[in-house]
Design an enzyme around this catalytic site. Structure first.
Site, PDB file in Angstrom:
ATOM      1  N   SER A 271     -24.740 -14.280  -8.003  1.00  0.00           N
ATOM      2  CA  SER A 271     -24.051 -13.032  -8.347  1.00  0.00           C
ATOM      3  C   SER A 271     -22.641 -13.010  -7.770  1.00  0.00           C
ATOM      4  O   SER A 271     -21.744 -12.367  -8.335  1.00  0.00           O
ATOM      5  CB  SER A 271     -24.846 -11.812  -7.872  1.00  0.00           C
ATOM      6  OG  SER A 271     -25.050 -11.827  -6.481  1.00  0.00           O
TER       7      SER A 271
ATOM      8  N   ASP B 248     -18.874 -20.170  -3.436  1.00  0.00           N
ATOM      9  CA  ASP B 248     -19.112 -19.391  -4.656  1.00  0.00           C
ATOM     10  C   ASP B 248     -17.785 -19.001  -5.291  1.00  0.00           C
ATOM     11  O   ASP B 248     -17.635 -19.029  -6.519  1.00  0.00           O
ATOM     12  CB  ASP B 248     -19.930 -18.140  -4.342  1.00  0.00           C
ATOM     13  CG  ASP B 248     -21.222 -18.465  -3.608  1.00  0.00           C
ATOM     14  OD1 ASP B 248     -21.790 -19.540  -3.864  1.00  0.00           O
ATOM     15  OD2 ASP B 248     -21.647 -17.643  -2.770  1.00  0.00           O
TER      16      ASP B 248
END
Length: 316
Positions: free
Chosen positions: A36, A257
Site C-alpha cells: 500500500s 517502497d
C-alpha cells in the site's frame, strides 16, 4: 488501472520519545504496509493504483481503508473479514540509525488472503502488477494467492514487478530462498537490495548479482545500493545511477517502497530506464527524510525540483 498491488497493510504505532519502547508512554498512530505504500506513492505521482487485501472489521481496518481511499488508492477489491483482526506493528526509535520494528500480524485478516480473493479482470486491466516477498511469507494461502496473481498477470500480458523485500522474521530461510527464487523466475522486473540479492545468490559484486537475476528469468533488474544509488541490468546494458545526497536520515522504513513507486512511475511516464531509476532514487531519498512509512512520499513537483537541482549541482 495503471498498477495493481497485493499485500497487508497495518496500523503502525511509534513512541513519541526515543529509546527503549518499554519506557514509552505515548504513541502516534499511522498506516503502513509495503504494497500500500507503493500504491500511495504512485497515486501521489498522478497514477491510478489499486490495492487487493483483507482487513478486519475493526477500527484499525476502517482506518486503513479510509486512509488509502483518501490518498486516491482504489480499495474496491479489499475485503473486510468479520472474524480475523487487522494487523499492527510497532516502530521503536531507539536512537539515530537504530530503528527496530515489531510485528503483530499472526492470524490477521490479511494473512488469510487466498486465490479466492483475486479478481482476474481487475488484475488483467492493469499495466503492471506489483508484488513483494512479504505477502507469500504470511501464510500458505497468501503464497498461493501471489502465485495465482502471477499466473493471471502472465496470461494477460501484464508486466510483473517484484520486490523481494526479505523478512526472515516471518519464515524459515530455506523456504524463503526457495519461494523468492521461484517468484523471481516468473516475473519481468526485479527490484532487490544487496541484502536480498546476497541472500538469494551468495556474496558477489553487484555486476555478478545483476547477471544472476537475469539468468534466472527476469528481463530487467534494478539493484538498490542505498545512498550510492542503484545499478540496473537488462542483458543489453547495465548502468549505475547515482543516488541523491541526504543530510540526515530520519526514518529509512519505506524508502524501498518509495523507490518502487518512483521507478514504476517513470516506466508509466515513458522515461528511459536510466531516468526511471533516477526518479526512484529521488523518491527513496525523500522518504528517508520524514518520519512515517508514507509521510515522506512526494508529489510530482517535489520530484521534478529535486532532480533538476541535483542535475544543476552536478553540472557545476
Amino acid at each position: 488501472m495503471d498498477v495493481v498491488t497485493i499485500g497487508e497493510s497495518m496500523v503502525v504505532f511509534t513512541p513519541t520519545s526515543n529509546g527503549l519502547m518499554r519506557y514509552a508512554t505515548h504513541f502516534t498512530k499511522k498506516i503502513g504496509g509495503a504494497e500500500s505504500n507503493v500504491a500511495v506513492g504512485l497515486a501521489r505521482l498522478g497514477h491510478r493504483a489499486g490495492w487487493i487485501s483483507r482487513v478486519g472489521n475493526d477500527e484499525f481496518g476502517k482506518a486503513i481503508l479510509a486512509f488509502l481511499k483518501g490518498e486516491g488508492v482504489d480499495i474496491s477489491k479489499a475485503k473486510i473479514d468479520e472474524e480475523a483482526p487487522t494487523g499492527i506493528y510497532f516502530k521503536e526509535m531507539r536512537r539515530q540509525n537504530d530503528i527496530r520494528v515489531y510485528y503483530y500480524r499472526k492470524g490477521s485478516a490479511a494473512s488469510l488472503l487466498s486465490p479466492a480473493d483475486l479478481d482476474e479482470e481487475y488484475i488483467a486491466s492493469a499495466k503492471y502488477l506489483h508484488i513483494t516477498g512479504i505477502t507469500p511469507a504470511l501464510s500458505a494461502s497468501c503464497r498461493e494467492a501471489i502465485l495465482a496473481a502471477i499466473k493471471i498477470a502472465r496470461d494477460n500480458g501484464v508486466k510483473i514487478v517484484f520486490d523481494p523485500n526479505l523478512r526472515l522474521k516471518l519464515w524459515k530461510e530455506e523456504i524463503a530462498r526457495e519461494t523468492l527464487l521461484h517468484i523471481a523466475s516468473q516475473v519481468d522486473i526485479v527490484l532487490p537490495g544487496m541484502v536480498e540479492a546476497t541472500f538469494l545468490f551468495g556474496n558477489h559484486p553487484p555486476e555478478k548479482l545483476g547477471q544472476l537475476f537475469l539468468e534466472h528469468g527476469a528481463s530487467l533488474v534494478v539493484l538498490k545500493l542505498g545512498e550510492k544509488g542503484a545499478h540496473y541490468f537488462t542483458g543489453k546494458e547495465d548502468k549505475w545511477v547515482p543516488g541523491f545526497p541526504v543530510e540526515q536520515v530520519i526514518d529509512p522504513v519505506g524508502a524501498g517502497d518509495g523507490f518502487a513507486a518512483g521507478f514504476i512511475s517513470g516506466l508509466l511516464d515513458g522515461l528511459s530506464i536510466y531516468h526511471a531509476v533516477e526518479r526512484a532514487n529521488a523518491v527513496g531519498a525523500l522518504v528517508t527524510m520524514v518520519y512515517g512509512d508514507v509521510d515522506g512520499l512526494p508529489e510530482r513537483d517535489e520530484i521534478e525540483k529535486l532532480i533538476a537541482k541535483n542535475n544543476e549541482d552536478v553540472i557545476r
